[in-house]
Design a protein around this motif. Structure first.
Motif, PDB file in Angstrom:
ATOM      1  N   UNK A 175       0.837  -1.206   0.000  1.00  0.00           N
ATOM      2  CA  UNK A 175       0.000   0.000   0.000  1.00  0.00           C
ATOM      3  C   UNK A 175       0.873   1.258   0.000  1.00  0.00           C
ATOM      4  N   UNK A 176       1.959   1.237   0.772  1.00  0.00           N
ATOM      5  CA  UNK A 176       2.867   2.384   0.811  1.00  0.00           C
ATOM      6  C   UNK A 176       3.516   2.614  -0.549  1.00  0.00           C
ATOM      7  N   UNK A 177       4.002   1.545  -1.153  1.00  0.00           N
ATOM      8  CA  UNK A 177       4.680   1.660  -2.456  1.00  0.00           C
ATOM      9  C   UNK A 177       3.708   2.136  -3.530  1.00  0.00           C
ATOM     10  N   UNK A 178       2.477   1.608  -3.538  1.00  0.00           N
ATOM     11  CA  UNK A 178       1.522   2.040  -4.569  1.00  0.00           C
ATOM     12  C   UNK A 178       1.156   3.514  -4.394  1.00  0.00           C
ATOM     13  N   UNK A 179       1.057   3.960  -3.154  1.00  0.00           N
ATOM     14  CA  UNK A 179       0.785   5.391  -2.937  1.00  0.00           C
ATOM     15  C   UNK A 179       1.973   6.241  -3.390  1.00  0.00           C
ATOM     16  N   UNK A 180       3.193   5.787  -3.161  1.00  0.00           N
ATOM     17  CA  UNK A 180       4.374   6.524  -3.621  1.00  0.00           C
ATOM     18  C   UNK A 180       4.432   6.570  -5.147  1.00  0.00           C
ATOM     19  N   UNK A 181       4.106   5.454  -5.801  1.00  0.00           N
ATOM     20  CA  UNK A 181       4.089   5.421  -7.269  1.00  0.00           C
ATOM     21  C   UNK A 181       3.064   6.420  -7.793  1.00  0.00           C
ATOM     22  N   UNK A 182       1.884   6.391  -7.215  1.00  0.00           N
ATOM     23  CA  UNK A 182       0.823   7.291  -7.683  1.00  0.00           C
ATOM     24  C   UNK A 182       1.199   8.757  -7.473  1.00  0.00           C
ATOM     25  N   UNK A 183       1.899   9.046  -6.378  1.00  0.00           N
ATOM     26  CA  UNK A 183       2.303  10.419  -6.085  1.00  0.00           C
ATOM     27  C   UNK A 183       3.557  10.833  -6.860  1.00  0.00           C
ATOM     28  N   UNK A 184       4.208   9.865  -7.530  1.00  0.00           N
ATOM     29  CA  UNK A 184       5.415  10.170  -8.288  1.00  0.00           C
ATOM     30  C   UNK A 184       6.631  10.425  -7.413  1.00  0.00           C
ATOM     31  N   UNK A 185       6.633   9.862  -6.217  1.00  0.00           N
ATOM     32  CA  UNK A 185       7.755  10.058  -5.300  1.00  0.00           C
ATOM     33  C   UNK A 185       8.526   8.756  -5.123  1.00  0.00           C
ATOM     34  N   UNK A 186       9.796   8.904  -4.828  1.00  0.00           N
ATOM     35  CA  UNK A 186      10.612   7.735  -4.524  1.00  0.00           C
ATOM     36  C   UNK A 186      11.101   7.015  -5.765  1.00  0.00           C
ATOM     37  N   UNK A 187      11.814   5.927  -5.551  1.00  0.00           N
ATOM     38  CA  UNK A 187      12.424   5.196  -6.664  1.00  0.00           C
ATOM     39  C   UNK A 187      11.474   4.216  -7.361  1.00  0.00           C
ATOM     40  N   UNK A 188      10.221   4.132  -6.902  1.00  0.00           N
ATOM     41  CA  UNK A 188       9.304   3.120  -7.422  1.00  0.00           C
ATOM     42  C   UNK A 188       8.547   3.626  -8.644  1.00  0.00           C
ATOM     43  N   UNK A 189       8.319   2.718  -9.612  1.00  0.00           N
ATOM     44  CA  UNK A 189       7.569   3.034 -10.835  1.00  0.00           C
ATOM     45  C   UNK A 189       6.771   1.808 -11.245  1.00  0.00           C
TER      46      UNK A 189
END
Length: 199
Positions: free
Chosen positions: A75-89
């Motif tokens: 859930x944390x990673x998907x929220x970061x992806x959606x927000x365009x933050x962090x190294x996750x895509x």
């Protein structure tokens, strides 16, 4: 967005209340204080061995922890992806992006196959480390798969829509913490008792 945050906070509150309630129901109390079954327990390893003599009980506890941690991370990673933050895509293919549901299903199939050939199935003759690893992997795979449960039901990507998230977040979070409390509540309480005694 506010409704989603509110639902998540309510789910967390319900999960904490459930965790405390189930833990208290499962505990034995003597003279108003929680006392471990064996007074000779001196370390967390002794306490773990005392509470998880039954292999099935240990496997359920480990799977529950794997489920909860994986669900929170996803859930944390998907929220970061959606927000365009962090190294996750998103992992994108010609047909669209790959859902983490895919990795959960593949992992479930792998664990199921290992259990079919009785590797890590928790039998008397089996290796304890294999049993613990497969239980943990089962919990992680279940979280990856159930996190996209709305996709199962609607056959549409409604992950970020209201119908796809609000109730599922609450149920999954509550269920995973409740499971941890049921299978590991007495151990966690005794561990807290051991740490306070060591001070």
């Amino acid at each position: 967005m506010k409704a989603r945050r509110r639902a998540l906070l309510v789910a967390l509150l319900v999960a904490v209340v459930g965790f405390i309630t189930v833990s208290r129901v499962l505990l034995r109390v003597e003279d108003g204080r929680r006392v471990p079954v064996a007074s000779e327990v001196t370390s967390a390893a002794d306490l773990y061995a005392l509470h998880f003599r039954d292999v099935r009980h240990e496997r359920m506890f480990i799977a529950s922890i794997g489920f909860f941690v994986a669900f929170a991370l996803v859930r944390t990673i998907t929220h970061l992806i959606r927000a365009g933050r962090g190294p996750f895509h998103d992992v994108v293919t010609k047909g669209g992006h790959l859902h983490h549901l895919l990795w959960g299903i593949l992992l479930l199939l792998g664990v199921g196959y290992l259990w079919l050939i009785q590797v890590g199935s928790g039998g008397v003759d089996g290796e304890p480390w294999a049993s613990r690893i497969t239980a943990l992997l089962f919990g992680v795979a279940s979280a990856l798969t159930l996190d996209e449960f709305a996709l199962w039901l609607t056959f549409r990507d409604v992950y970020w829509e209201r119908e796809g998230r609000l109730s599922i977040d609450a149920v999954v979070l509550f269920g995973s913490l409740l499971s941890i409390a049921m299978w590991g509540g007495p151990f966690l309480r005794d561990l807290a008792w051991l740490w306070t005694r060591a001070r």
